[in-house]
Design an enzyme around this catalytic site. Structure first.
Site, PDB file in Angstrom:
ATOM      1  CD  GLU A 240      -2.765   1.293   2.426  1.00  0.00           C
ATOM      2  OE1 GLU A 240      -2.696   0.391   3.278  1.00  0.00           O
ATOM      3  OE2 GLU A 240      -3.471   2.305   2.544  1.00  0.00           O
TER       4      GLU A 240
ATOM      5  CE  LYS B 174      -4.638 -17.796  13.299  1.00  0.00           C
ATOM      6  NZ  LYS B 174      -4.020 -18.940  12.620  1.00  0.00           N
TER       7      LYS B 174
ATOM      8  CG  ASP C 207      -1.199 -16.905  11.739  1.00  0.00           C
ATOM      9  OD1 ASP C 207      -1.703 -16.487  10.671  1.00  0.00           O
ATOM     10  OD2 ASP C 207      -1.496 -18.002  12.234  1.00  0.00           O
TER      11      ASP C 207
ATOM     12  CG  HIS D  63      -7.312  27.342   4.870  1.00  0.00           C
ATOM     13  ND1 HIS D  63      -6.059  26.841   5.110  1.00  0.00           N
ATOM     14  CD2 HIS D  63      -7.739  27.863   6.041  1.00  0.00           C
ATOM     15  CE1 HIS D  63      -5.749  27.047   6.382  1.00  0.00           C
ATOM     16  NE2 HIS D  63      -6.756  27.664   6.961  1.00  0.00           N
TER      17      HIS D  63
END
Lengths: 431, 431, 431, 431
Positions: free
Chosen positions: B118, B248, B323, B421
């Site tokens: 990414e 998990k 993991d 702004h």
């Protein structure tokens, strides 16, 4: 020469420049006179990586040689994927299958690439594939739930919040125009507003074709917000992502509405398959399902009602170039087991929230692209209509997750049997 | 020659055997006469991998060459980490830092390895590190919440369920003995029982030292269940994992109780740092925190109250051999922002549920071990007491996650300013 | 003359004073010169109530005559239960039963008073009682989970937060002393600390005997905080209730830990009872359980996994003088249905979070006390050990809730059968 | 003679028949020869009630005299509201106010009837009203989220589940017709389908005008299911309520979508009002809000982010004839506090899930109708358009809940101040 060739080229030449050429830069990094991102812009990416490694080795005493091998293009990786690039992590890939999938977008036998360091995972999915083969394959269905981004706006109060929502509903077509102009591959398909007092969340839902699409969606939102919504309504946007998206966090909203690709996969197994391939019984599977998947997750306040979606999702994501942070979403979902007379089992998985790409992001890296081609879902070569490669990928993932659930649930169920046998052998009463 | 040398050796020699030597095996795989896991046992792991790749290339038409490069030992990978081994996924690693950490176990400046595809993530964390350096570093605190495994038992009813729980409390020391004998590096530290009618969950909590410990814990549970609990109480165990673990899957139970390592990290930033490094103001940070992190996540029914823990956790996990499926747990937690007079900000992250290892699992692979050594937390060389390497790793992760949160929250907050702004420049009224 | 006699006296004499005696006060209220709570202190409570009603009638044009009848003592109601007292709401009470309960604290046949305006509720519970009678009664088990109050403290950061928690653990016995001195009927039994950055929640858990105990617990917390914790640790308490209690909000914490009374109740029904009394089959019950109670609640992100706990809890609470706001907690919990060979059903309810009193609060009002006496759980006359009347009440409630679940689930299940019959009669194919 | 007159008549005559007239029936009940619901059908309702009381008194030894007084019609109560009718529970009512409300449907000053046994509640709401009066009143907004009922259907698998959903979308208008014909006051406005493998939930959303509407909605669903959906699609309905409704359970779905009436109410208080009426400061209010309402509820996994919605909702529900079981839904929602320069506070409440009626159910009972008239929302006399009385009632409730939140948050905040003062007086350092 395409990206892949470039990658292979990089690999073949390897990094060869002499250490002393870079010595002054290494020295500067070690001394802290330069930061890691302050190397000269004209350095080749693999040279810069090497310099960083050398400096870090000197600073920390660690041997970083192993990082210096990679089959992707360093130039691409360092500009598109990873700043302060130093090399690559290598994660073992195994393959499970063949797995017969009967989907709308994926049909045929597939070999599932899984990148994992957890021993037994590939073997377990493979056992599930064996059962699924004997059952004639997996029925799978993937849909575009749509990728989402939800900017947050501040208003003066309840009335203005409602007015903003009304304005957005009225101007939806204009916003869709702005979104489309920001990216031709993106389409705004819906918006879900939510009011929390003086905060309004506008959850924009996009079809992003074969891309996962988070970046496209964010850019489109930025345009819609800056060019239209804030100027015309006067409502300032406080955060382009207001956590009502919900990106990379587990959330009930995503479960209810879906996000990314929504995937279902199912199979009916005869009692024979359950016994011979899965080494258990439908009754045992049903009990494990009831007490572990349903009651256990309810008791724990879990958002995931499954055995180990996350394992298969993570390994599949890593192999195919998905964003590993999205494992937090892909772990959600439910596994369902039902009896089918006389002694068979119907097993299904539902995955409501799976951001997934066949193009863009990590899918362009060499090993990841190879994995996509192994699955026949690289849009450049798959011959599928735009958007259908990602849906095919989703259906294959659904089938693989089903294989993983079958296998683990069976292992737990048969261990129970073993346990019961053991108890019997010892003369213990099971009340 | 240790594992690392072997890995390097494998890398240098590469896979060179002639294609035709393996031709009959490739043919058998292609024809479906052998399955992928049915290659002769005396084949070298990298040879078997190559045969599988050749067969898969022929079956699917995909070019899998890029998978064939890896810096780890194929023999180890294929036996410990990944069945049906075919090669490796390469994921780019960048480094952020230095990041000064003031922890109980980690103290000093650290360079954070992040494996990610990414773009902008490493740069973003790096910017957070810059702010944290100017603030004098991050105070971090990691604790062992303990890894957990919760077998599920069936009883005849409420009375028997209560009796089972009472029995377990009474026999805790015996169970702890059984657990210790199953693995000298593991210690049973507590048990949390939960009754759901005729199902009893016994959530066993273990100290597993520098290991993540899920496997050790599962084996210990198996022993306790088979050798003691079921035989003596007569209550059959239906599933060694009853989803009350919760492994998990995101779960409120893990948030409340912690799991793996529980991590906190905090910093106080002066107004000057907020303005000059993070390019925003404390007021803007506070508003983004309130409306995005708190209200937005509440509105979405999210279990994560943060900006993007998952991003940093995933990249850190991949680089250091954790993991990846545990990203589903590491994404949980909260970021807190408070004003500090006159114009500064206190920012903290709390991560209740981070399974993490400095030894075992993927940490032994070459690139992953290099990353651990970069951080000085390889137990073999770190000179720390047993168990403290993983806690040091946890504290470094906490600091890195804090850097990531600071950076993204600031980006969102300053974009808001820009937006304001812009609106002003266009003469738009913000009501 | 006891409270009840006073009540009856009030009832018999009724409110008779002449309207014109009170005219000036009514005028002042109507004109807004006095507020409703500014009537002279020497007015009798029922006189003050009448004056308020007369003024409100004049202001709003509503006829409030019906409010002026009540069987409790106005003096008590207006000082202990309800400021600005104007009269009473009358809610119909019906009785279901007899319901045979086999509990630790409640044993025998009970008639269940239910105050409700929802037609069919009493009849439905009554039908459940019929099935339970034929099955030989309900096994019920109530425990004291303890009432809780969790003050929130502010600290300077993570280190101080941990120090505060350590201090509290070390000084638990001293705190228990302070609590006991604040009320002889209250005992501090545990504390669960929780850290959120600079906020520390100390969830104090009390045994409050036959009382619901929220007020006693709050007063004890105030003492512990003001006299010991804040002075000695320097940590200011920001809110005596920090919402980690969790009082009158549904919360996973309460489900996991329990609050008030934790109640279980169970029964095994023969197939004959299911068919003849409940007019359905075990198979249909199981399917409704699976698809409605489990999957439906999971799909909706519900914290309650039951059919209608809230209905029976609310009606029982109103009849017996409980705090109706606690219906928000009593609605939590799960109903479990399992097959028992050959064609019977095991049905259980688990209610983790039921604040409940046999003394104090609304239990002292005339009609409410009558209901408690009907159940034989008024501590003044029940002959039970202190604390056991409330537990007996809890077991009876659990049994009543089980009756309600049985009846509604059966109605849903048999309607399904009817539906299926209908479909068959019309020649419709059910695929 | 209307229902109210009948009620008053019943009250005046009271129950006078001689005990011995009923003796044989009492004897039969005591002996168990008749069940409570087996009294002769020609007995007057109040006579039957008396006979049941006498029998229960004899069986249990309890004095049930106090139950025998009620201002509603026994005939109506026993047939519409409560089987096995024995009398009434009396709950004290107090009045808070006046409370100025500026809503779309409710505008003006209101006196809030609250039926409660919790001392200090009415006084607390009353203090909130004082602050709200000084602030010029509450802005309130109620909307019809719609009452919902979600039957659950069984299908053969994923494909059939999707086909059923598609069928329903296509046939929506026909279903709406069926619904309208089942009750002229009910309108089907939307349907939200949800698929869980082989279960399909169809959450039908209805506008039910001034009624709460759960019964009307259930009947309409029954018609749609039996007459159209099941016959035409072949999908059997397993439960007319599939818990995806979600009725009387707390659920994230209801929070996201709303149910019943969705209510917002807000006010801006000057610093002067905060100090003089609420005896605290905006800074203290903000801190209590942050650490209790937001962080505390997050920490506890609560679905309610408020101080005590349930208290005001329950008391208001009991006074005005709502279904007390719906407190489980009304307790959901959030309170928001924001700073308003220079030293004021904006406070808002959002209540997404409030089933509420101005007609039907318990609203027809004498005391409850009096309370509705006190509020000017009895549709028979309010002069409002159909459906608007319930929305007016909702806006008043929102304002009352805001008053309650203001008051309790202030009490907690000022107690903190007191605590701080105390600490200072003792010379204690607050770090």
């Amino acid at each position: 020469m395409g990206a892949d060739d470039a990658a292979r080229g990089a690999l073949m030449t390897k990094e060869t420049p002499e250490k002393d050429t870079f010595e002054p830069l290494v020295r500067a990094l070690v001394a802290g006179e330069r930061r890691l991102h302050e190397l000269p812009g004209d350095l080749a990416a693999d040279e810069a990586a090497r310099i960083r490694r050398l400096a870090l080795e000197e600073i920390t005493g660690a041997d970083l040689t192993s990082l210096g091998t990679y089959s992707f293009s360093a130039a691409t990786a360092s500009t598109r994927h990873c700043e302060n690039f130093v090399g690559a992590a290598h994660i073992p890939i195994g393959v499970a299958g063949p797995l017969p999938v009967k989907g709308r977008f994926a049909a045929g036998d597939f070999y599932i690439p899984l990148a994992t360091t957890e021993g037994a995972l590939v073997a377990s999915v493979n056992r599930g594939c064996a059962a699924l083969r004997r059952a004639g394959g997996v029925t799978a269905l993937a849909e575009n739930a749509g990728i989402t981004r939800a900017p947050a706006f501040r208003t003066a109060g309840i009335a203005e919040s409602h007015a903003l929502v009304a304005w957005v509903r009225k101007n939806f077509d204009r916003l869709a125009d702005v979104a489309r102009k920001s990216d031709p591959f993106l389409r705004l398909i819906d918006v879900e507003p939510h009011i929390m007092g003086t905060t309004v969340y506008l959850r924009f839902i996009f079809d992003t074709g074969d891309a996962m699409g988070m970046n496209m969606a964010t850019i489109a939102c930025d345009r819609m917000v800056r060019d239209v919504i804030s100027p015309e309504t006067g409502a300032p946007c406080l955060a382009l992502s207001g956590n009502f998206c919900v990106d990379k966090k587990p959330a009930m909203l995503n479960i209810l509405r879906g996000r990314g690709r929504r995937i279902s996969a199912e199979v009916t197994l005869s009692g024979e398959i359950v016994r011979e391939v899965l080494k258990t019984t439908t009754a045992a599977l049903l009990e494990v399902h009831a007490r572990k998947i349903l009651l256990g997750s309810i008791a724990a306040g879990a958002l995931g009602f499954n055995a180990h979606f996350a394992n298969v999702v993570a390994a599949f994501f890593l192999a195919t170039g998905q964003d590993a942070a999205h494992v937090s979403e892909g772990a959600l979902g439910i596994t369902i087991v039902e009896r089918r007379e006389p002694d068979g089992a119907y097993v299904a998985v539902q995955m409501p929230d799976v951001p997934l790409a066949a193009i863009g992001g990590g899918t362009g890296l060499a090993t990841q692209k190879a994995a996509l081609r192994l699955l026949g879902v690289d849009p450049a070569s798959s011959g599928r209509a735009p958007g259908e490669s990602a849906l095919a990928l989703a259906e294959i993932l659904g089938a693989a997750v089903l294989a993983g659930e079958l296998s683990l649930l069976s292992a737990l169920a048969s261990s129970d049997l073993a346990n019961a046998h053991l108890a019997l052998a010892r003369g213990v009463q099971t009340k």
